[in-house]
Design a protein around this motif. Sequence first.
Motif, mmCIF file in Angstrom:
data_model
loop_
_atom_site.group_PDB
_atom_site.id
_atom_site.type_symbol
_atom_site.label_atom_id
_atom_site.label_comp_id
_atom_site.label_asym_id
_atom_site.label_seq_id
_atom_site.Cartn_x
_atom_site.Cartn_y
_atom_site.Cartn_z
ATOM 1 N N GLN A 150 0.741 -1.110 -0.229
ATOM 2 C CA GLN A 150 0.318 0.073 -0.149
ATOM 3 C C GLN A 150 1.090 1.135 -0.176
ATOM 4 O OE1 GLN A 150 -3.934 -0.129 -0.153
ATOM 5 N NE2 GLN A 150 -2.973 2.143 -0.783
ATOM 6 N N THR A 151 1.740 1.041 0.380
ATOM 7 C CA THR A 151 3.181 2.543 0.571
ATOM 8 C C THR A 151 3.270 2.368 -0.631
ATOM 9 O OG1 THR A 151 3.667 1.779 3.434
ATOM 10 C CG2 THR A 151 4.839 3.236 2.204
ATOM 11 N N LEU A 152 3.588 1.517 -1.316
ATOM 12 C CA LEU A 152 4.398 1.732 -2.500
ATOM 13 C C LEU A 152 3.445 2.280 -3.752
ATOM 14 C CD1 LEU A 152 6.367 -1.162 -2.462
ATOM 15 C CD2 LEU A 152 7.551 0.437 -2.477
ATOM 16 N N LYS A 153 1.981 1.565 -3.612
ATOM 17 C CA LYS A 153 1.214 2.383 -4.392
ATOM 18 C C LYS A 153 0.610 3.845 -3.965
ATOM 19 C CE LYS A 153 -3.552 1.547 -5.871
ATOM 20 N NZ LYS A 153 -4.876 0.568 -5.919
ATOM 21 N N ASN A 176 11.582 -8.197 9.604
ATOM 22 C CA ASN A 176 10.616 -8.187 8.390
ATOM 23 C C ASN A 176 10.100 -7.426 7.765
ATOM 24 O OD1 ASN A 176 9.008 -6.521 10.385
ATOM 25 N ND2 ASN A 176 10.094 -8.037 12.081
ATOM 26 N N MET A 177 9.103 -7.562 7.420
ATOM 27 C CA MET A 177 8.038 -6.810 6.276
ATOM 28 C C MET A 177 7.743 -5.578 7.450
ATOM 29 S SD MET A 177 8.567 -7.539 3.083
ATOM 30 C CE MET A 177 6.801 -7.437 1.829
ATOM 31 N N ASP A 178 6.686 -5.688 8.031
ATOM 32 C CA ASP A 178 6.838 -5.033 9.226
ATOM 33 C C ASP A 178 7.684 -3.628 9.322
ATOM 34 O OD1 ASP A 178 3.875 -5.049 9.889
ATOM 35 O OD2 ASP A 178 4.619 -6.649 11.935
ATOM 36 N N GLU A 179 9.293 -4.314 9.948
ATOM 37 C CA GLU A 179 10.139 -2.525 9.878
ATOM 38 C C GLU A 179 10.117 -2.041 8.337
ATOM 39 O OE1 GLU A 179 13.634 -3.861 12.317
ATOM 40 O OE2 GLU A 179 14.581 -2.895 10.716
ATOM 41 N N LEU A 180 10.200 -3.044 7.245
ATOM 42 C CA LEU A 180 10.848 -2.211 5.992
ATOM 43 C C LEU A 180 9.465 -1.074 5.771
ATOM 44 C CD1 LEU A 180 11.388 -1.578 3.333
ATOM 45 C CD2 LEU A 180 10.411 -3.872 2.880
ATOM 46 N N ALA A 181 7.742 -1.041 6.151
ATOM 47 C CA ALA A 181 7.066 -0.613 5.898
ATOM 48 C C ALA A 181 6.924 -0.192 7.005
ATOM 49 C CB ALA A 181 5.093 -1.560 6.620
ATOM 50 N N ALA A 182 7.488 -0.030 8.081
ATOM 51 C CA ALA A 182 8.156 1.437 8.699
ATOM 52 C C ALA A 182 9.244 2.590 8.073
ATOM 53 C CB ALA A 182 8.010 1.529 9.954
ATOM 54 N N ALA A 183 10.213 1.716 7.827
ATOM 55 C CA ALA A 183 10.924 2.393 6.990
ATOM 56 C C ALA A 183 11.085 3.194 5.594
ATOM 57 C CB ALA A 183 12.191 1.865 7.141
ATOM 58 N N LEU A 184 9.910 2.445 5.055
ATOM 59 C CA LEU A 184 9.357 2.983 3.413
ATOM 60 C C LEU A 184 9.321 4.139 3.240
ATOM 61 C CD1 LEU A 184 9.784 1.227 1.215
ATOM 62 C CD2 LEU A 184 7.692 0.207 1.164
ATOM 63 N N PRO A 185 8.710 5.411 4.129
ATOM 64 C CA PRO A 185 8.608 6.643 3.345
ATOM 65 C C PRO A 185 9.551 7.362 3.941
ATOM 66 C CG PRO A 185 6.648 5.466 4.780
ATOM 67 C CD PRO A 185 7.296 4.340 5.341
ATOM 68 N N SER A 186 10.310 7.356 4.596
ATOM 69 C CA SER A 186 11.351 7.974 4.108
ATOM 70 C C SER A 186 12.800 7.497 3.391
ATOM 71 C CB SER A 186 12.182 7.800 5.855
ATOM 72 O OG SER A 186 12.470 6.674 6.230
ATOM 73 N N LEU A 187 12.483 5.750 3.265
ATOM 74 C CA LEU A 187 13.648 5.366 2.621
ATOM 75 C C LEU A 187 13.474 6.293 1.278
ATOM 76 C CD1 LEU A 187 15.827 3.341 1.856
ATOM 77 C CD2 LEU A 187 13.787 1.858 1.123
ATOM 78 N N LEU A 188 11.966 5.692 0.747
ATOM 79 C CA LEU A 188 11.737 6.171 -0.685
ATOM 80 C C LEU A 188 12.548 7.663 -0.717
ATOM 81 C CD1 LEU A 188 8.013 4.541 -1.198
ATOM 82 C CD2 LEU A 188 10.267 4.013 -2.627
ATOM 83 N N VAL A 189 12.230 8.337 -0.142
ATOM 84 C CA VAL A 189 12.200 10.188 -0.118
ATOM 85 C C VAL A 189 13.823 10.073 -0.174
ATOM 86 C CG1 VAL A 189 12.200 12.175 0.996
ATOM 87 C CG2 VAL A 189 10.145 11.186 1.340
ATOM 88 N N ALA A 190 14.239 9.163 0.517
ATOM 89 C CA ALA A 190 15.875 9.307 0.292
ATOM 90 C C ALA A 190 16.693 9.124 -0.916
ATOM 91 C CB ALA A 190 16.595 8.200 1.608
ATOM 92 N N LEU A 191 15.300 7.823 -1.741
ATOM 93 C CA LEU A 191 15.880 7.627 -3.343
ATOM 94 C C LEU A 191 15.935 8.489 -3.897
ATOM 95 C CD1 LEU A 191 15.053 4.205 -2.447
ATOM 96 C CD2 LEU A 191 17.326 4.070 -2.817
ATOM 97 N N SER A 192 14.740 9.248 -3.790
ATOM 98 C CA SER A 192 14.820 9.740 -4.482
ATOM 99 C C SER A 192 15.284 11.655 -4.658
ATOM 100 C CB SER A 192 12.622 10.655 -4.109
ATOM 101 O OG SER A 192 12.888 12.005 -3.570
ATOM 102 N N LEU A 193 15.648 11.711 -3.994
ATOM 103 C CA LEU A 193 16.701 12.716 -3.910
ATOM 104 C C LEU A 193 17.766 12.096 -4.187
ATOM 105 C CD1 LEU A 193 17.171 13.367 -0.035
ATOM 106 C CD2 LEU A 193 15.401 14.486 -1.640
ATOM 107 N N VAL A 194 18.804 10.758 -5.363
ATOM 108 C CA VAL A 194 19.207 11.318 -5.930
ATOM 109 C C VAL A 194 18.879 11.023 -7.402
ATOM 110 C CG1 VAL A 194 20.747 10.655 -4.077
ATOM 111 C CG2 VAL A 194 19.411 8.605 -5.010
ATOM 112 N N LYS A 195 17.883 11.981 -7.809
ATOM 113 C CA LYS A 195 17.558 11.876 -9.370
ATOM 114 C C LYS A 195 19.265 12.222 -10.562
ATOM 115 C CE LYS A 195 12.366 12.157 -9.603
ATOM 116 N NZ LYS A 195 11.826 11.394 -8.638
ATOM 117 N N ALA A 196 18.814 11.516 -11.636
ATOM 118 C CA ALA A 196 20.497 11.581 -12.254
ATOM 119 C C ALA A 196 19.615 13.236 -12.525
ATOM 120 C CB ALA A 196 19.745 10.432 -13.549
#
Length: 246
Positions: free
Chosen positions: A116-119, A226-246
């Motif tokens: 759901q977070t990815l979606k 586990n997947m719960d821990e990933l779910a909790a971390a995912l929003p900030s991970l996606l932000v961090a990944l989007s900060l290195v746009k080519a």
Amino acid sequence: MTLQQTIAEYLKYTGQKGLDISAALIDCDGVLYDSMKLHTQAWVKLMKKNGIKCTRDEFYEMEGMTGSEIIKMKFKKGAGKNITDDEAHALYGVKTRYFRELGEAPVMPGAVRVLQTLKDADVERILVTGSQQDTLLERIENDFPNLFGEVKVTGHDVRKGKPNPEPYLKGMAKSNKKPSQCIVIENAPLGVQAAHAAGCFTIGVTTGPIPEKDLYKAGADLVYKNMDELAAALPSLLVALSLVKA
Ligand code: CA
């Protein structure tokens, strides 16, 4: 290592200038379903019935190989037998029956929230599984309604099991994505190796007995408990990944 350092490290070893994540390639057993306990139990039963010594842990290590590859290797090493494709197919049918007799594997806690977070972040969700079971594919529709798109990779699409990168390369080809646009979510060392070899930013989850360090050794960029821990971390991970746009 901070998240920023991890991402910088990934860009360095892949030679990529930046990331533009728009797809997640998602493994099934041990990620979407807590099914590995049942799979390893079914494998041990098949081997014991055929007089082949084994431990349950071996089958966690081999997770990601095709059923046929596992059977051929174990019968060769354990009984000196060369198994034909037809024999392997039949034996895999028996293993599948044992697996089904153990009942339905539960949905992995946290899996729905990850999807759901990815979606919500407009990241396409692409299933990548070695399974050829139509019943499993239907079950995914029911358990994760509207959370996967049309594109998926199944056992019907690939010839080589993990650690060969074929399943992940297929997933990218089918969805018209480059490695710089994809993250992978995997639980098994051979699956992590496959994703890493395909060039994707690889996230490991230790949902089974295999320790974190083994997933890092296999090439994971990040590992969550586990997947719960990933779910909790995912929003900030996606932000961090989007900060290195080519
Ligand atoms: Ca898996």
